[in-house]
Design a protein around this motif. Structure first.
Motif, PDB file in Angstrom:
ATOM      1  N   ARG A  72       1.147  -6.600  -3.587  1.00  0.00           N
ATOM      2  CA  ARG A  72       0.838  -6.756  -2.172  1.00  0.00           C
ATOM      3  C   ARG A  72      -0.667  -6.590  -1.980  1.00  0.00           C
ATOM      4  NH1 ARG A  72       3.966  -3.115  -0.321  1.00  0.00           N
ATOM      5  NH2 ARG A  72       2.443  -1.453   0.033  1.00  0.00           N
ATOM      6  N   ALA A  73      -1.325  -7.597  -1.403  1.00  0.00           N
ATOM      7  CA  ALA A  73      -2.758  -7.526  -1.155  1.00  0.00           C
ATOM      8  C   ALA A  73      -3.024  -6.654   0.069  1.00  0.00           C
ATOM      9  CB  ALA A  73      -3.324  -8.928  -0.933  1.00  0.00           C
ATOM     10  N   GLU A  74      -3.988  -5.733  -0.068  1.00  0.00           N
ATOM     11  CA  GLU A  74      -4.349  -4.826   1.019  1.00  0.00           C
ATOM     12  C   GLU A  74      -5.817  -5.058   1.370  1.00  0.00           C
ATOM     13  OE1 GLU A  74      -2.487  -1.769   1.966  1.00  0.00           O
ATOM     14  OE2 GLU A  74      -0.728  -2.149   0.712  1.00  0.00           O
ATOM     15  N   HIS A  75      -6.078  -5.313   2.631  1.00  0.00           N
ATOM     16  CA  HIS A  75      -7.441  -5.611   3.059  1.00  0.00           C
ATOM     17  C   HIS A  75      -8.363  -4.432   2.751  1.00  0.00           C
ATOM     18  CE1 HIS A  75     -10.524  -7.730   5.162  1.00  0.00           C
ATOM     19  NE2 HIS A  75     -10.655  -6.796   6.102  1.00  0.00           N
ATOM     20  N   HIS A  76      -9.425  -4.714   1.993  1.00  0.00           N
ATOM     21  CA  HIS A  76     -10.424  -3.713   1.602  1.00  0.00           C
ATOM     22  C   HIS A  76      -9.855  -2.615   0.699  1.00  0.00           C
ATOM     23  CE1 HIS A  76     -13.425  -5.578   3.985  1.00  0.00           C
ATOM     24  NE2 HIS A  76     -12.950  -5.174   5.166  1.00  0.00           N
ATOM     25  N   ARG A  77      -8.639  -2.785   0.210  1.00  0.00           N
ATOM     26  CA  ARG A  77      -8.051  -1.748  -0.657  1.00  0.00           C
ATOM     27  C   ARG A  77      -7.515  -2.314  -1.961  1.00  0.00           C
ATOM     28  NH1 ARG A  77      -4.227   2.623   1.759  1.00  0.00           N
ATOM     29  NH2 ARG A  77      -4.659   3.337  -0.356  1.00  0.00           N
ATOM     30  N   GLY A  78      -7.724  -3.573  -2.231  1.00  0.00           N
ATOM     31  CA  GLY A  78      -7.244  -4.149  -3.480  1.00  0.00           C
ATOM     32  C   GLY A  78      -5.787  -4.573  -3.408  1.00  0.00           C
ATOM     33  N   PHE A  79      -5.012  -4.187  -4.428  1.00  0.00           N
ATOM     34  CA  PHE A  79      -3.619  -4.620  -4.549  1.00  0.00           C
ATOM     35  C   PHE A  79      -2.725  -3.410  -4.792  1.00  0.00           C
ATOM     36  CE2 PHE A  79      -6.237  -8.210  -5.513  1.00  0.00           C
ATOM     37  CZ  PHE A  79      -5.559  -9.306  -5.034  1.00  0.00           C
ATOM     38  N   THR A  80      -1.505  -3.494  -4.289  1.00  0.00           N
ATOM     39  CA  THR A  80      -0.551  -2.390  -4.396  1.00  0.00           C
ATOM     40  C   THR A  80       0.768  -2.904  -4.955  1.00  0.00           C
ATOM     41  OG1 THR A  80      -1.544  -1.284  -2.493  1.00  0.00           O
ATOM     42  CG2 THR A  80       0.672  -0.588  -3.115  1.00  0.00           C
ATOM     43  N   VAL A  81       1.374  -2.121  -5.841  1.00  0.00           N
ATOM     44  CA  VAL A  81       2.695  -2.446  -6.373  1.00  0.00           C
ATOM     45  C   VAL A  81       3.726  -2.192  -5.262  1.00  0.00           C
ATOM     46  CG1 VAL A  81       4.414  -1.943  -8.148  1.00  0.00           C
ATOM     47  CG2 VAL A  81       1.961  -1.783  -8.683  1.00  0.00           C
ATOM     48  N   PRO A  82       4.510  -3.184  -4.876  1.00  0.00           N
ATOM     49  CA  PRO A  82       5.476  -2.987  -3.789  1.00  0.00           C
ATOM     50  C   PRO A  82       6.644  -2.122  -4.223  1.00  0.00           C
ATOM     51  CG  PRO A  82       5.781  -5.152  -4.753  1.00  0.00           C
ATOM     52  CD  PRO A  82       4.571  -4.554  -5.423  1.00  0.00           C
ATOM     53  N   GLU A  83       7.297  -1.527  -3.248  1.00  0.00           N
ATOM     54  CA  GLU A  83       8.474  -0.706  -3.515  1.00  0.00           C
ATOM     55  C   GLU A  83       9.719  -1.483  -3.097  1.00  0.00           C
ATOM     56  OE1 GLU A  83      10.106   3.841  -2.819  1.00  0.00           O
ATOM     57  OE2 GLU A  83       8.398   3.088  -1.678  1.00  0.00           O
ATOM     58  N   LEU A  84      10.647  -1.665  -4.015  1.00  0.00           N
ATOM     59  CA  LEU A  84      11.884  -2.391  -3.749  1.00  0.00           C
ATOM     60  C   LEU A  84      13.011  -1.397  -3.493  1.00  0.00           C
ATOM     61  CD1 LEU A  84      11.607  -5.128  -6.540  1.00  0.00           C
ATOM     62  CD2 LEU A  84      10.905  -5.291  -4.149  1.00  0.00           C
ATOM     63  N   CYS A  85      13.743  -1.594  -2.418  1.00  0.00           N
ATOM     64  CA  CYS A  85      14.841  -0.705  -2.076  1.00  0.00           C
ATOM     65  C   CYS A  85      16.178  -1.342  -2.491  1.00  0.00           C
ATOM     66  CB  CYS A  85      14.833  -0.391  -0.583  1.00  0.00           C
ATOM     67  SG  CYS A  85      15.088  -1.836   0.477  1.00  0.00           S
ATOM     68  N   TRP A  86      17.273  -0.658  -2.237  1.00  0.00           N
ATOM     69  CA  TRP A  86      18.597  -1.144  -2.606  1.00  0.00           C
ATOM     70  C   TRP A  86      18.909  -2.464  -1.921  1.00  0.00           C
ATOM     71  CZ3 TRP A  86      22.092  -0.715  -6.202  1.00  0.00           C
ATOM     72  CH2 TRP A  86      23.413  -1.106  -5.968  1.00  0.00           C
ATOM     73  N   GLU A  87      18.505  -2.616  -0.675  1.00  0.00           N
ATOM     74  CA  GLU A  87      18.765  -3.868   0.037  1.00  0.00           C
ATOM     75  C   GLU A  87      18.027  -5.035  -0.622  1.00  0.00           C
ATOM     76  OE1 GLU A  87      18.103  -0.994   1.489  1.00  0.00           O
ATOM     77  OE2 GLU A  87      20.152  -0.675   2.252  1.00  0.00           O
ATOM     78  N   ASP A  88      16.804  -4.782  -1.110  1.00  0.00           N
ATOM     79  CA  ASP A  88      16.084  -5.824  -1.845  1.00  0.00           C
ATOM     80  C   ASP A  88      16.852  -6.215  -3.101  1.00  0.00           C
ATOM     81  OD1 ASP A  88      13.821  -5.898  -0.108  1.00  0.00           O
ATOM     82  OD2 ASP A  88      13.066  -4.072  -1.049  1.00  0.00           O
ATOM     83  N   PHE A  89      17.326  -5.199  -3.824  1.00  0.00           N
ATOM     84  CA  PHE A  89      18.075  -5.492  -5.048  1.00  0.00           C
ATOM     85  C   PHE A  89      19.334  -6.300  -4.743  1.00  0.00           C
ATOM     86  CE2 PHE A  89      21.626  -4.269  -7.838  1.00  0.00           C
ATOM     87  CZ  PHE A  89      21.173  -4.839  -9.020  1.00  0.00           C
TER      88      PHE A  89
END
Length: 358
Positions: A72-89
């Motif tokens: 996930r691209a974050e403005h002025h903060r680089g990139f972040t690994v997203p968190e996947l929940c049970w509903e995503d799975f």
């Protein structure tokens, strides 16, 4: 042509036109294995320094992973690994099951068989995946398992669908890896019937192959429901899998292990943040699956899993040896978590270490 490194050890030449793909592939497997946890934030500069490349291929790799929804691209903060929940799975899993079931019905309706010219390569991938699963080495398992299913998807004869299934599988591992890493031992826990599936495909037994795939999917659903403490009945395609797989019982854990204190995901798997009141990071050496690097402050004796990892790495060329893949990256190496506020400078003095982009 190869270069030489320390001690005149042959070193493969890095092809500059593929650095982008190599860095993206290395980071992708870091996230699949849970070594880059959900919530980790890092910049282009940090990735470029970590892999010893210029900023351009590092930025291109991160942008590619962001476009795939894996970062996930974050403005002025680089990139972040997203968190996947049970509903995503559940969404990922349902898409996987429905797509593979549809292809089985298509092959059956037109009485067609997949292209079996790739069978020898598929069998090699299956052997490697089985050995990794039985050894319980998650770092090696994710790569071997992914490459095996890439070969299986190639039998479908549709590259776009194969790529889509691979994308879904990467996210499945990203969701499952933190829970698997929390287990004290993984040997014999994960599915290891890859060779049985290859035998069924080689015998032109489409019904048998479909049943094994459904058993694999049912095994995965039961395993992760048990590890996350979620109701198995929430899996919408459960009836489809049970009907196709028959009544054979599948040995899976029923009690979820205690959630690791450093995990950003709660034991319920709902995507909750870190536990309230936590004020410090745990000792990284105490994390399950952590192995000190050679020459580190805590020398250890290599286990059977490490031997299997080296053997499979030589056999399959995992990592290709072109881009170094860190075994574990300290928390400070990739910046702060999303839940942690930026450090404040003393009153009346400029911040000596401003955050990137400020």
């Amino acid at each position: 042509m190869s270069g030489t490194g320390a001690g005149d050890t042959p070193r493969p030449v890095i092809h500059r036109n593929s650095l982008r793909e190599q860095i993206a592939g290395a980071l992708r497997e870091e996230m699949m294995a849970g070594r880059l946890e959900a919530g980790r934030n890092f910049t282009v500069k940090e990735i470029a320094e970590l892999y010893g490349v210029s900023a351009t291929p590092a930025r291109e790799a991160l942008v590619d992973l962001g476009a795939q929804g894996l970062l996930r691209a974050e403005h002025h903060r680089g990139f972040t690994v997203p968190e996947l929940c049970w509903e995503d799975f559940l969404e990922i899993f349902e898409a996987r099951v429905l797509l593979t079931d549809s292809f089985y019905r298509q092959f059956s309706a037109r009485r067609a068989l997949p292209d079996l010219t790739r069978l020898p390569s598929l069998r090699r991938r299956a052997d490697a995946a089985v050995r990794a699963a039985r050894a319980g080495n998650l770092d090696v398992m994710v790569g071997c398992d992914r490459r095996f299913w890439q070969e299986v998807s190639a039998l479908l004869g549709n590259r776009r669908i194969g790529d889509y299934l691979d994308w879904l599988r990467v996210q499945s591992w990203m969701f499952a890896a933190p829970y698997l890493r929390a287990m004290p031992a993984l040997a014999g826990v994960c599915w290891d019937r890859h060779a049985d599936l290859v035998d069924a495909i080689g015998a032109h037994d489409l019904v048998g192959a479909h049943r094994i795939v459904c058993e694999y999917n049912l095994f995965t659903a039961r395993l992760l429901a048990g590890l996350t403490g979620q109701p198995l009945e929430s899996v919408t395609v459960l009836g489809l899998l049970t009907e196709a797989a028959g009544e054979e019982p599948l040995p899976v854990p029923v009690e979820p292990p205690p959630a690791p204190p450093w995990s950003a995901r709660s034991a319920s798997g709902t995507g909750a943040g870190p536990a309230a009141g936590r004020t410090s990071e745990p000792d990284p050496d105490s994390r399950p699956g952590f192995r000190p690097e050679p020459g580190g402050s805590r020398p250890g004796r290599p286990g059977r899993g490490d031997e299997v990892a080296r053997e499979l790495g030589r056999e399959l060329g995992l990592g290709l040896g072109l881009v170094p893949q860190p075994r574990w990256v300290p928390h400070t190496r990739f910046g702060r978590r999303l839940s942690e506020p930026p450090p404040e400078a003393p009153q009346g003095r400029p911040d000596p270490h401003p955050a990137p982009g400020r």
